[in-house]
Design an enzyme around this catalytic site. Structure first.
Site, PDB file in Angstrom:
ATOM      1  N   LYS A 160       0.859  -1.184   0.000  1.00 41.79           N
ATOM      2  CA  LYS A 160       0.000   0.000   0.000  1.00 41.79           C
ATOM      3  C   LYS A 160       0.893   1.231   0.000  1.00 41.79           C
ATOM      4  O   LYS A 160       1.723   1.409   0.890  1.00 41.79           O
ATOM      5  CB  LYS A 160      -0.907  -0.003   1.224  1.00 41.79           C
ATOM      6  CG  LYS A 160      -1.775   1.247   1.314  1.00 41.79           C
ATOM      7  CD  LYS A 160      -2.745   1.169   2.470  1.00 41.79           C
ATOM      8  CE  LYS A 160      -3.565   2.438   2.560  1.00 41.79           C
ATOM      9  NZ  LYS A 160      -4.505   2.391   3.687  1.00 41.79           N
ATOM     10  N   LYS A 189      -2.113  -1.483  -3.841  1.00 41.58           N
ATOM     11  CA  LYS A 189      -2.978  -0.312  -3.791  1.00 41.58           C
ATOM     12  C   LYS A 189      -2.161   0.960  -3.834  1.00 41.58           C
ATOM     13  O   LYS A 189      -1.187   1.056  -3.091  1.00 41.58           O
ATOM     14  CB  LYS A 189      -3.780  -0.369  -2.485  1.00 41.58           C
ATOM     15  CG  LYS A 189      -4.645   0.837  -2.234  1.00 41.58           C
ATOM     16  CD  LYS A 189      -5.228   0.752  -0.867  1.00 41.58           C
ATOM     17  CE  LYS A 189      -5.941   2.069  -0.598  1.00 41.58           C
ATOM     18  NZ  LYS A 189      -6.403   2.154   0.757  1.00 41.58           N
TER      19      LYS A 189
HETATM   20  C1  PBG Z   1      -7.081   3.239   5.361  1.00 44.20           C
HETATM   21  C2  PBG Z   1      -7.544   3.172   3.967  1.00 44.20           C
HETATM   22  C3  PBG Z   1      -7.449   4.176   3.007  1.00 44.20           C
HETATM   23  C4  PBG Z   1      -8.035   3.677   1.839  1.00 44.20           C
HETATM   24  C5  PBG Z   1      -8.488   2.403   2.136  1.00 44.20           C
HETATM   25  N1  PBG Z   1      -8.155   2.099   3.450  1.00 44.20           N
HETATM   26  C6  PBG Z   1      -6.964   5.561   3.065  1.00 44.20           C
HETATM   27  C7  PBG Z   1      -5.627   5.899   3.545  1.00 44.20           C
HETATM   28  O1  PBG Z   1      -4.713   5.094   3.668  1.00 44.20           O
HETATM   29  O2  PBG Z   1      -5.488   7.086   3.827  1.00 44.20           O
HETATM   30  C8  PBG Z   1      -8.150   4.414   0.542  1.00 44.20           C
HETATM   31  C9  PBG Z   1      -9.114   3.879  -0.427  1.00 44.20           C
HETATM   32  C10 PBG Z   1      -9.456   4.792  -1.546  1.00 44.20           C
HETATM   33  O3  PBG Z   1      -8.841   5.847  -1.764  1.00 44.20           O
HETATM   34  O4  PBG Z   1     -10.395   4.441  -2.268  1.00 44.20           O
HETATM   35  N2  PBG Z   1      -8.033   2.722   6.253  1.00 44.20           N
END
Ligand code: PBG
Length: 324
Positions: A195, A248
């Protein structure tokens, strides 16, 4: 021999021919639909930066899951927006919180839906970071039991899959151990293994009210410039017990999806995140691109790169465009 030697156009002449030789297909069952769940009942709030996406109270989230299932979308992933936030994210493990309530209701109203839950603390902490703070830093090890307690609460509510997205080191093992020790050996774990610290999460943070109140997430999420490191993250999460792994965001990281696919044997998911969705919607709204065509092309590219599953806000409409 006649010139040109190879006439590739022969197999492109009709839709039937093209279908016969198509290498990649996209099906509604490839999609995991993200749902934002808020407290209360009868609540349905549009998210302004994500046209077509609503935040639902638990019983309406269950109705949405049922509609998705009717269109062939077999899975949802839940994000909770709690009533109360504090420094240590206490509400993340509340069995009466919106996520746990929605899990129970979805399992009741749409029993075949695979229910996944996002396990993270940023929606539940008043500072908006994904873990416990020590000064202005997120403290890795004290965060692990808090994440494990959240995952356990989701499992107790009936979640089929828990999906940690916090990027703490060691959290897969900590969550797996807690699940196993409490009789939830059969709850699967989808790790947000690679991520990245990304600008593409902007609209999500509005929807989930999870923007950090200071600083950013670069000290725990990955640097967008790295791919070898992603493979390391993926391999160690699989070793720690992840059943599936995720990359991601998706669109700017298709090379990472490919590298992940080649490095592992577990199912690979990728998250077509909020900013990717918002860009397509904004351009389509202005008539600058053909929304459905571009969306299906993007989803196909993710499958082609090696994704088995795609988390996407387009799930419902794309399932419709695919003929459901
Ligand atoms: C954190 C989380 C995020 C997303 C999914 N889980 C945001 C972040 O890390 O700030 C982002 C998903 C998206 O942008 O569609 N719980």
């Amino acid at each position: 021999m006649a010139f040109p030697l190879h006439r590739y156009r022969r197999l492109r002449r009709s839709e039937s021919l093209r279908r016969m030789v198509r290498e990649t297909t996209v099906e509604p069952s490839d999609f995991i639909a993200p749902l934002f769940v808020v407290p209360g009942t009868g609540v349905r709030q549009p998210v302004p930066s994500m046209p077509g996406v609503d935040r639902f109270s638990p019983e309406l989230a269950a109705a949405e899951a049922k509609e998705l299932a009717a269109r062939g979308v077999l899975s949802v992933i839940l994000f909770g927006i709690p009533d109360a936030k504090d420094a240590v994210g206490t509400s993340s493990a509340d069995p009466e919180g919106p996520v746990c309530r929605a899990v129970r209701l979805i399992k009741e109203k749409s029993p075949d839906t695979v229910v996944m839950t996002d396990v993270c603390l940023c929606e539940y902490t008043d500072h908006g970071h994904c873990g416990m703070l020590k000064g202005h830093e997120v403290d890795n090890d004290p965060t692990l039991p808090v994440l494990a307690a959240e995952a356990l609460a989701h499992a107790r509510a009936g979640a089929d899959v828990v999906a940690p997205s916090d990027m703490m080191d060691g959290r897969v093992r900590a969550i797996r151990d807690a699940l196993d020790a409490n009789g939830f050996q059969d709850v699967a774990l989808l790790s947000y293994a690679a991520k990245y610290s990304s600008g593409f999460y902007g609209p999500f943070r509005d929807a989930a009210e999870s923007a950090p109140s200071f600083g950013d997430r670069r000290a725990y999420q990955m640097d967008p410039a790295n791919v070898r490191e992603a493979v390391k993250e993926v391999l160690s999460d699989v070793e720690e017990g992840a059943d599936m792994v995720m990359v991601k965001p998706a669109l700017s990281y298709l090379d990472v999806v490919r590298a992940t696919k080649e490095a592992t044997n577990v199912p690979v998911a990728t998250y077509n995140v909020s900013g990717e969705y918002a860009m397509v919607k904004a351009a389509a709204e202005r008539g600058w691109i053909d929304g459905p065509r571009v969306t299906l092309e993007i989803l196909t590219s993710m499958k082609r790169a090696g994704a088995d599953l795609i988390l996407t806000y387009h799930a419902k409409e794309a399932a419709e465009w695919l003929g459901r």
